[in-house]
Write a protein that holds these residues in place. Structure first.
Motif, PDB file in Angstrom:
ATOM      1  N   UNK A 197      -2.552  -9.037 -21.931  1.00 38.76           N
ATOM      2  CA  UNK A 197      -1.302  -8.998 -21.181  1.00 38.76           C
ATOM      3  C   UNK A 197      -0.940 -10.375 -20.651  1.00 38.76           C
ATOM      4  N   UNK A 198       0.274 -10.505 -20.279  1.00 37.86           N
ATOM      5  CA  UNK A 198       0.687 -11.737 -19.620  1.00 37.86           C
ATOM      6  C   UNK A 198       1.675 -11.402 -18.521  1.00 37.86           C
ATOM      7  N   UNK A 199       1.767 -12.313 -17.606  1.00 38.75           N
ATOM      8  CA  UNK A 199       2.624 -12.162 -16.442  1.00 38.75           C
ATOM      9  C   UNK A 199       3.455 -13.426 -16.346  1.00 38.75           C
ATOM     10  N   UNK A 200       4.766 -13.275 -16.335  1.00 40.26           N
ATOM     11  CA  UNK A 200       5.681 -14.419 -16.305  1.00 40.26           C
ATOM     12  C   UNK A 200       6.345 -14.470 -14.940  1.00 40.26           C
ATOM     13  N   UNK A 201       6.158 -15.579 -14.261  1.00 39.46           N
ATOM     14  CA  UNK A 201       6.743 -15.771 -12.939  1.00 39.46           C
ATOM     15  C   UNK A 201       8.131 -16.389 -13.097  1.00 39.46           C
ATOM     16  N   UNK A 202       9.154 -15.651 -12.688  1.00 39.89           N
ATOM     17  CA  UNK A 202      10.533 -16.119 -12.827  1.00 39.89           C
ATOM     18  C   UNK A 202      11.047 -16.802 -11.564  1.00 39.89           C
ATOM     19  N   UNK A 203      10.551 -16.361 -10.430  1.00 41.47           N
ATOM     20  CA  UNK A 203      10.974 -16.936  -9.156  1.00 41.47           C
ATOM     21  C   UNK A 203       9.799 -16.840  -8.202  1.00 41.47           C
ATOM     22  N   UNK A 204       9.386 -17.958  -7.684  1.00 38.52           N
ATOM     23  CA  UNK A 204       8.196 -18.048  -6.848  1.00 38.52           C
ATOM     24  C   UNK A 204       8.517 -17.718  -5.388  1.00 38.52           C
ATOM     25  N   UNK A 205       7.750 -16.827  -4.766  1.00 39.05           N
ATOM     26  CA  UNK A 205       7.976 -16.545  -3.351  1.00 39.05           C
ATOM     27  C   UNK A 205       7.539 -17.739  -2.497  1.00 39.05           C
ATOM     28  N   UNK A 218       4.398 -12.514   1.155  1.00 38.31           N
ATOM     29  CA  UNK A 218       4.457 -12.384   2.607  1.00 38.31           C
ATOM     30  C   UNK A 218       5.655 -13.118   3.181  1.00 38.31           C
ATOM     31  N   UNK A 219       6.282 -13.935   2.353  1.00 40.32           N
ATOM     32  CA  UNK A 219       7.534 -14.604   2.734  1.00 40.32           C
ATOM     33  C   UNK A 219       8.295 -14.929   1.452  1.00 40.32           C
ATOM     34  N   UNK A 220       9.575 -14.644   1.447  1.00 42.87           N
ATOM     35  CA  UNK A 220      10.386 -14.896   0.269  1.00 42.87           C
ATOM     36  C   UNK A 220      10.397 -13.725  -0.694  1.00 42.87           C
ATOM     37  N   UNK A 221      10.871 -13.986  -1.903  1.00 43.66           N
ATOM     38  CA  UNK A 221      11.056 -12.946  -2.920  1.00 43.66           C
ATOM     39  C   UNK A 221      10.310 -13.349  -4.184  1.00 43.66           C
ATOM     40  N   UNK A 222       9.745 -12.352  -4.846  1.00 43.98           N
ATOM     41  CA  UNK A 222       9.024 -12.576  -6.096  1.00 43.98           C
ATOM     42  C   UNK A 222       9.745 -11.832  -7.216  1.00 43.98           C
ATOM     43  N   UNK A 223      10.110 -12.566  -8.275  1.00 46.22           N
ATOM     44  CA  UNK A 223      10.665 -11.960  -9.482  1.00 46.22           C
ATOM     45  C   UNK A 223       9.737 -12.326 -10.631  1.00 46.22           C
ATOM     46  N   UNK A 224       9.349 -11.316 -11.419  1.00 48.76           N
ATOM     47  CA  UNK A 224       8.412 -11.562 -12.501  1.00 48.76           C
ATOM     48  C   UNK A 224       8.627 -10.540 -13.614  1.00 48.76           C
ATOM     49  N   UNK A 225       8.001 -10.803 -14.755  1.00 46.96           N
ATOM     50  CA  UNK A 225       8.066  -9.888 -15.900  1.00 46.96           C
ATOM     51  C   UNK A 225       6.683  -9.788 -16.527  1.00 46.96           C
ATOM     52  N   UNK A 226       6.368  -8.614 -17.047  1.00 43.36           N
ATOM     53  CA  UNK A 226       5.124  -8.398 -17.784  1.00 43.36           C
ATOM     54  C   UNK A 226       5.420  -8.410 -19.278  1.00 43.36           C
ATOM     55  N   UNK A 227       4.497  -8.944 -20.048  1.00 46.20           N
ATOM     56  CA  UNK A 227       4.629  -8.987 -21.498  1.00 46.20           C
ATOM     57  C   UNK A 227       3.286  -8.591 -22.098  1.00 46.20           C
ATOM     58  N   UNK A 228       3.306  -7.615 -23.005  1.00 51.85           N
ATOM     59  CA  UNK A 228       2.082  -7.162 -23.660  1.00 51.85           C
ATOM     60  C   UNK A 228       2.076  -7.648 -25.098  1.00 51.85           C
TER      61      UNK A 228
END
Length: 104
Positions: free
Chosen positions: A1-9, A57-67
């Protein structure tokens, strides 16, 4: 699996692997990739890679999973086929220098 960070909290949002005692912080537009099966047996899960998404714990996290899959996983799952045949076909293809793309 992989995890793609689109927007860092601003704070938090790590991916934690408790059995390996590893915690990886998200980085804007980066990817984290790991195998979740054993090298010696691609049908066996590597339980060390069980992971959890920690909340920001502060801000917003946007991410996507890719298999990513080593071989055709849909056909055996939908038709009740014996996975050993498909793994053996994949292994033969790779040993011949091919990509291991298909079942016989």
């Amino acid at each position: 699996p992989s995890f793609i960070s689109l927007f860092e909290p601003l704070v938090g949002g790590e991916t934690r692997f408790p059995r390996l005692n590893i915690t990886i912080p998200p980085r804007h537009l980066s990817a984290l990739l790991w195998p979740n099966v054993l090298d010696r047996n691609p049908r066996a899960s590597d339980l060390r890679t069980e992971h959890e998404a920690m909340p920001p714990t502060a801000g917003v996290k946007f991410a996507a999973n890719l298999w990513l899959h080593q071989f055709d996983f849909r056909t055996p799952n939908t038709h009740g086929c014996d996975m050993d045949k498909h793994v053996a076909s994949f292994t033969r293809d790779v040993r011949r220098g091919g990509g291991g793309g298909g079942a016989e």
